[in-house]
Design a protein around this motif. Sequence first.
Motif, PDB file in Angstrom:
ATOM      1  N   ALA A 210       0.871  -1.184   0.000  1.00 46.75           N
ATOM      2  CA  ALA A 210       0.000   0.000   0.000  1.00 46.75           C
ATOM      3  C   ALA A 210       0.903   1.226   0.000  1.00 46.75           C
ATOM      4  CB  ALA A 210      -0.903  -0.005   1.225  1.00 46.75           C
ATOM      5  N   PHE A 211       0.781   2.040  -1.036  1.00 40.89           N
ATOM      6  CA  PHE A 211       1.851   3.002  -1.310  1.00 40.89           C
ATOM      7  C   PHE A 211       1.439   4.468  -1.188  1.00 40.89           C
ATOM      8  CE2 PHE A 211       5.218   4.896  -4.040  1.00 40.89           C
ATOM      9  CZ  PHE A 211       6.311   4.374  -3.365  1.00 40.89           C
ATOM     10  N   ASN A 212       0.243   4.756  -0.689  1.00 39.99           N
ATOM     11  CA  ASN A 212      -0.102   6.181  -0.564  1.00 39.99           C
ATOM     12  C   ASN A 212      -0.435   6.559   0.863  1.00 39.99           C
ATOM     13  OD1 ASN A 212      -2.310   4.459  -0.987  1.00 39.99           O
ATOM     14  ND2 ASN A 212      -3.650   6.185  -1.432  1.00 39.99           N
ATOM     15  N   ARG A 213      -0.192   7.814   1.176  1.00 34.52           N
ATOM     16  CA  ARG A 213      -0.498   8.354   2.496  1.00 34.52           C
ATOM     17  C   ARG A 213      -1.210   9.690   2.294  1.00 34.52           C
ATOM     18  NH1 ARG A 213       1.027   3.875   2.951  1.00 34.52           N
ATOM     19  NH2 ARG A 213       2.813   3.075   4.102  1.00 34.52           N
TER      20      ARG A 213
ATOM     21  N   TRP B 221       4.128  15.708   4.174  1.00 35.37           N
ATOM     22  CA  TRP B 221       5.584  15.673   4.075  1.00 35.37           C
ATOM     23  C   TRP B 221       6.086  14.368   3.417  1.00 35.37           C
ATOM     24  CZ3 TRP B 221       8.819  19.047   3.159  1.00 35.37           C
ATOM     25  CH2 TRP B 221      10.150  19.007   3.547  1.00 35.37           C
ATOM     26  N   GLY B 222       5.927  14.312   2.099  1.00 34.32           N
ATOM     27  CA  GLY B 222       6.363  13.149   1.338  1.00 34.32           C
ATOM     28  C   GLY B 222       6.406  13.493  -0.136  1.00 34.32           C
TER      29      GLY B 222
ATOM     30  N   PRO C  95       4.748   6.764   0.789  1.00 37.23           N
ATOM     31  CA  PRO C  95       5.068   6.447   2.184  1.00 37.23           C
ATOM     32  C   PRO C  95       6.552   6.690   2.466  1.00 37.23           C
ATOM     33  CG  PRO C  95       5.002   4.440   0.903  1.00 37.23           C
ATOM     34  CD  PRO C  95       4.612   5.555  -0.025  1.00 37.23           C
ATOM     35  N   GLN C  96       6.886   6.703   3.732  1.00 31.70           N
ATOM     36  CA  GLN C  96       8.263   7.036   4.090  1.00 31.70           C
ATOM     37  C   GLN C  96       9.294   6.084   3.507  1.00 31.70           C
ATOM     38  OE1 GLN C  96       9.425   7.600   8.319  1.00 31.70           O
ATOM     39  NE2 GLN C  96      11.404   7.713   7.307  1.00 31.70           N
ATOM     40  N   TRP C  97       8.872   4.875   3.195  1.00 32.59           N
ATOM     41  CA  TRP C  97       9.832   3.875   2.711  1.00 32.59           C
ATOM     42  C   TRP C  97      10.281   4.115   1.286  1.00 32.59           C
ATOM     43  CZ3 TRP C  97      11.318   1.211   6.739  1.00 32.59           C
ATOM     44  CH2 TRP C  97      10.414   1.033   7.800  1.00 32.59           C
ATOM     45  N   ALA C  98       9.638   5.054   0.578  1.00 35.79           N
ATOM     46  CA  ALA C  98       9.966   5.237  -0.834  1.00 35.79           C
ATOM     47  C   ALA C  98      11.406   5.717  -1.017  1.00 35.79           C
ATOM     48  CB  ALA C  98       8.978   6.217  -1.465  1.00 35.79           C
TER      49      ALA C  98
ATOM     50  N   THR D  63      13.295  -6.731   7.308  1.00 35.35           N
ATOM     51  CA  THR D  63      12.155  -7.050   6.454  1.00 35.35           C
ATOM     52  C   THR D  63      11.722  -5.839   5.623  1.00 35.35           C
ATOM     53  OG1 THR D  63      10.787  -6.813   8.409  1.00 35.35           O
ATOM     54  CG2 THR D  63      11.276  -9.033   7.687  1.00 35.35           C
ATOM     55  N   ARG D  64      11.114  -4.868   6.225  1.00 39.39           N
ATOM     56  CA  ARG D  64      10.533  -3.821   5.389  1.00 39.39           C
ATOM     57  C   ARG D  64      11.541  -3.153   4.455  1.00 39.39           C
ATOM     58  NH1 ARG D  64       7.079  -0.824   9.911  1.00 39.39           N
ATOM     59  NH2 ARG D  64       8.807  -1.482  11.214  1.00 39.39           N
ATOM     60  N   HIS D  65      12.404  -2.328   5.011  1.00 43.71           N
ATOM     61  CA  HIS D  65      13.319  -1.569   4.162  1.00 43.71           C
ATOM     62  C   HIS D  65      14.152  -2.461   3.241  1.00 43.71           C
ATOM     63  CE1 HIS D  65      16.729   0.656   2.778  1.00 43.71           C
ATOM     64  NE2 HIS D  65      17.524  -0.024   3.556  1.00 43.71           N
ATOM     65  N   MET D  66      14.677  -3.544   3.805  1.00 49.48           N
ATOM     66  CA  MET D  66      15.552  -4.399   2.995  1.00 49.48           C
ATOM     67  C   MET D  66      14.786  -5.055   1.856  1.00 49.48           C
ATOM     68  SD  MET D  66      18.846  -4.939   4.006  1.00 49.48           S
ATOM     69  CE  MET D  66      19.229  -6.682   3.895  1.00 49.48           C
ATOM     70  N   ILE D  67      13.547  -5.449   2.104  1.00 46.05           N
ATOM     71  CA  ILE D  67      12.780  -6.107   1.043  1.00 46.05           C
ATOM     72  C   ILE D  67      12.291  -5.086   0.023  1.00 46.05           C
ATOM     73  CG2 ILE D  67      10.695  -7.455   0.548  1.00 46.05           C
ATOM     74  CD1 ILE D  67      11.424  -9.267   2.687  1.00 46.05           C
ATOM     75  N   TYR D  68      11.824  -3.953   0.523  1.00 48.62           N
ATOM     76  CA  TYR D  68      11.383  -2.914  -0.405  1.00 48.62           C
ATOM     77  C   TYR D  68      12.528  -2.491  -1.332  1.00 48.62           C
ATOM     78  CZ  TYR D  68       7.302  -2.227   2.655  1.00 48.62           C
ATOM     79  OH  TYR D  68       6.160  -2.385   3.384  1.00 48.62           O
ATOM     80  N   SER D  69      13.705  -2.270  -0.764  1.00 53.25           N
ATOM     81  CA  SER D  69      14.802  -1.777  -1.597  1.00 53.25           C
ATOM     82  C   SER D  69      15.314  -2.873  -2.530  1.00 53.25           C
ATOM     83  CB  SER D  69      15.925  -1.190  -0.739  1.00 53.25           C
ATOM     84  OG  SER D  69      16.390  -2.120   0.200  1.00 53.25           O
ATOM     85  N   ARG D  70      15.284  -4.113  -2.092  1.00 50.11           N
ATOM     86  CA  ARG D  70      15.667  -5.208  -3.000  1.00 50.11           C
ATOM     87  C   ARG D  70      14.664  -5.298  -4.150  1.00 50.11           C
ATOM     88  NH1 ARG D  70      15.562 -10.473  -0.503  1.00 50.11           N
ATOM     89  NH2 ARG D  70      16.421 -11.096  -2.506  1.00 50.11           N
ATOM     90  N   PHE D  71      13.407  -5.054  -3.845  1.00 44.88           N
ATOM     91  CA  PHE D  71      12.360  -5.056  -4.876  1.00 44.88           C
ATOM     92  C   PHE D  71      12.599  -3.943  -5.899  1.00 44.88           C
ATOM     93  CE2 PHE D  71       7.863  -3.132  -5.382  1.00 44.88           C
ATOM     94  CZ  PHE D  71       7.651  -3.728  -6.620  1.00 44.88           C
ATOM     95  N   TRP D  72      12.806  -2.721  -5.446  1.00 45.53           N
ATOM     96  CA  TRP D  72      13.039  -1.605  -6.379  1.00 45.53           C
ATOM     97  C   TRP D  72      14.274  -1.875  -7.230  1.00 45.53           C
ATOM     98  CZ3 TRP D  72      11.531   4.096  -5.650  1.00 45.53           C
ATOM     99  CH2 TRP D  72      10.217   4.181  -5.166  1.00 45.53           C
ATOM    100  N   HIS D  73      15.298  -2.365  -6.571  1.00 45.33           N
ATOM    101  CA  HIS D  73      16.538  -2.586  -7.299  1.00 45.33           C
ATOM    102  C   HIS D  73      16.366  -3.690  -8.336  1.00 45.33           C
ATOM    103  CE1 HIS D  73      20.806  -3.641  -7.921  1.00 45.33           C
ATOM    104  NE2 HIS D  73      20.976  -2.351  -7.742  1.00 45.33           N
ATOM    105  N   ARG D  74      15.671  -4.745  -7.954  1.00 47.85           N
ATOM    106  CA  ARG D  74      15.453  -5.852  -8.884  1.00 47.85           C
ATOM    107  C   ARG D  74      14.594  -5.392 -10.067  1.00 47.85           C
ATOM    108  NH1 ARG D  74      16.370 -11.519  -9.714  1.00 47.85           N
ATOM    109  NH2 ARG D  74      15.721 -11.541 -11.873  1.00 47.85           N
TER     110      ARG D  74
END
Length: 716
Positions: free
Chosen positions: A418-421, A425-426, A493-496, A537-548
Amino acid sequence: MKNDFNQTEAKWQNKWKDCKAFEASDDFTKPKFYGLIEFPYPSGTGMHVGHIKAYSGLEAICRKRRMQGYNVLFPIGFDAFGLPTENSAIKLGIHPRTLTNRNIAKFTEQLNRVGFSFDWSRVVDTTDPDYYKWTQWIFLKMFENGLVFRDTTLVNYCPNCRVVLSNEDSQGGKCDICHSDVIQKSKDVWYLRITAYADKLLQGLDGVDYPANIKQMQENWIGRSAGAFVSFKLSVGEELCIYTTRPDTLFGVTFMVMAPEHPVIEKYAAKIGNMDEIRAYRENCSKKTEFERTQLVKEKTGVKIEGLIAVNPVNGKEIPIYISDYVMMGYGTGAIMAVPAHDERDYEFARKFGIDIIEVIKGGDISNQAYTGDGEMVNSGFLDGLTNKKDSIKKAISALEEKGIGEEGVQYKMKDWAFNRQRYWGEPIPIIYCNKCGMVPVPYDELPLKLPPLENFEPGTDGESPLARIDSFVNCKCPKCGGDARRETDIMPQWAGSSWYFLRYLDPHNDKCFCDTEKMKYWMPVDWYNGGMEHVTRHMIYSRFWHRFLYDIGCVNTPEPYSKRTAQGMILGSDGEKMSKSRGNVVDPLDVVDLYGADVLRTYVLFMGDYGQSAPWSDSSVKGCKRFLDRVADLTEIVSGKGVTPQLERSFHKAVKKVTDDIESMKFNTAIACLMSLTNEIYSVGHLTSDELKVFIKLLSVRAPYLRGNQRAARR
Ligand code: ANZ
Ligand code: ZN
């Protein structure tokens, strides 16, 4: 600055800056080392000793690599968008931009005083339009590639923060930010289709050097489950599809359970005898969080659906259907076949509602409890006699496929992201709605889509983003047809911003692309990434996803961003509890720097125990480190021309080997202990050569880089 040694520190900080001592060069002929730490969130409270420990590990490793002749990239930046800043800006009555700048300045000063060897020429700030331009660019690339979609769904919503939360941000049914109870709300949600990358994210783990527990956590979070989809005929004619990991237990099915929200129920409402009861139960469930619903220990509740009956496809037996909150709509198909003899939750449910329990696997005592182990199949027709789960599952699936009533299937625990807030401040989501053309991406050459200036950035009570109140932002022209259109007003979201920052460090000032290809070819992947377990989990998986994803569209050259990952343990208060303001056990790193000097702080955080374990703060050990560094400083007084003693020479060789190896395995504490005993030995010999002193200082300098000169001043 309270002490002379603080002045010595300042002197060296300036010297390092003037000679650009820690700037990585883009000399692609040199061997490279890319060390990465998790960039901080610049909160108003400033740095915590935990930050110091988190950065000191790779700090030591990077300083060592420089001595070994590597071209080292050890960058720093700020992950600065997000709710905490926005909330405190509202409280303080200042703009989040102003507050962010202030906090970044504070962090920068603190990091410099501790003496971290970051390359300050490459600082990134995720809230800088020159940075988030590329965050938006990657989002649009995902949109172009079908990885972004919009849907109306029940979401986790924090009524206090007035914001939609991902499952990860609402673990335990509590808001990750303010710890209020999270409720379920129907909302328009932007999703990133991370589930499409589930298998790639799992496979990618094979090729990277992460500790086993970290790999395991990522695997569990992705939660791949293999099983089968099976169709059960309903008395109303329709078929009800279920997901099961245990198709081998089909002969033991004695009832079915649907999630209370399952659409089949409303569809056949006219034929169901007890809709009132069902609706009341469903209403009750909507107040519960997913966490509450799935608790294993809680008492089972449910309602039998009157007038709806299912048929077990393998033996033609008629079975009742229930609704119960232990079945979730968001997993599998939202309906299950229940096998009380071999599933604990089904067992409790059957006991409570007086439903038959049929044993199909021998080995337990089903009059007492469900048997979930392996054993010989019984009461199971064509499966009878098989003794191993794997074989029976295989045989059951091929029988289902043959009869056309089921098929092999895979499910993931991981949900789409879920990617919107609905906050301010984003990064604005760069999408435009046109009545004629539908959803249209903001053209790439119009990026960055900047956050508009805003006086009052409090969220609306209706759950709308404050951006929705700015007509000049909202109203725009459709980039496709030129007609009147409206902008999306939600933000990311902040993780972007943290999902790709390690790429921007390689080329932070590039305005043509997010990073030059040649630079990526040289620097990527990150050789060593250290951070906290909470980001595994969160940051590491999200960033691996974007990078992949960027790899799949040909924008980066390696499938995985990080070749190696390690994690530091927490620093607890001296009372052994988590450091927190309310407990009054927080240590301010700069207090230690003022009192004893940065070298002492740096040495202590690496000496306090096994780097990966949490350990309580101890003032007396801090003093112990101070005494040790004082004794090292005094070694200058026993440097002599008497020459090398064979005993010391041997000990020096051993220490060089041990310290060198220990740094690589992050055993910083034993490396320091080794230098402590070497110090004792030197004093018992009574003298050392100046070459030996140089070696000693080098071994120590990765932790105590200021040492030259300052410790003696410290005691005067
Ligand atoms: C019959 C069965 C018999 C099951 C047995 C288990 C043991 P994982 O491993 O997590 O994928 N299930 C399926 N969908 C569900 C839902 N939406 N909500 C709650 N439970 C659900 O678990 C899959 C198992 O969890 C499935 O296999 C199903 O129960 C249940 F001896 O089917 B089983
Ligand atoms: Zn249009």
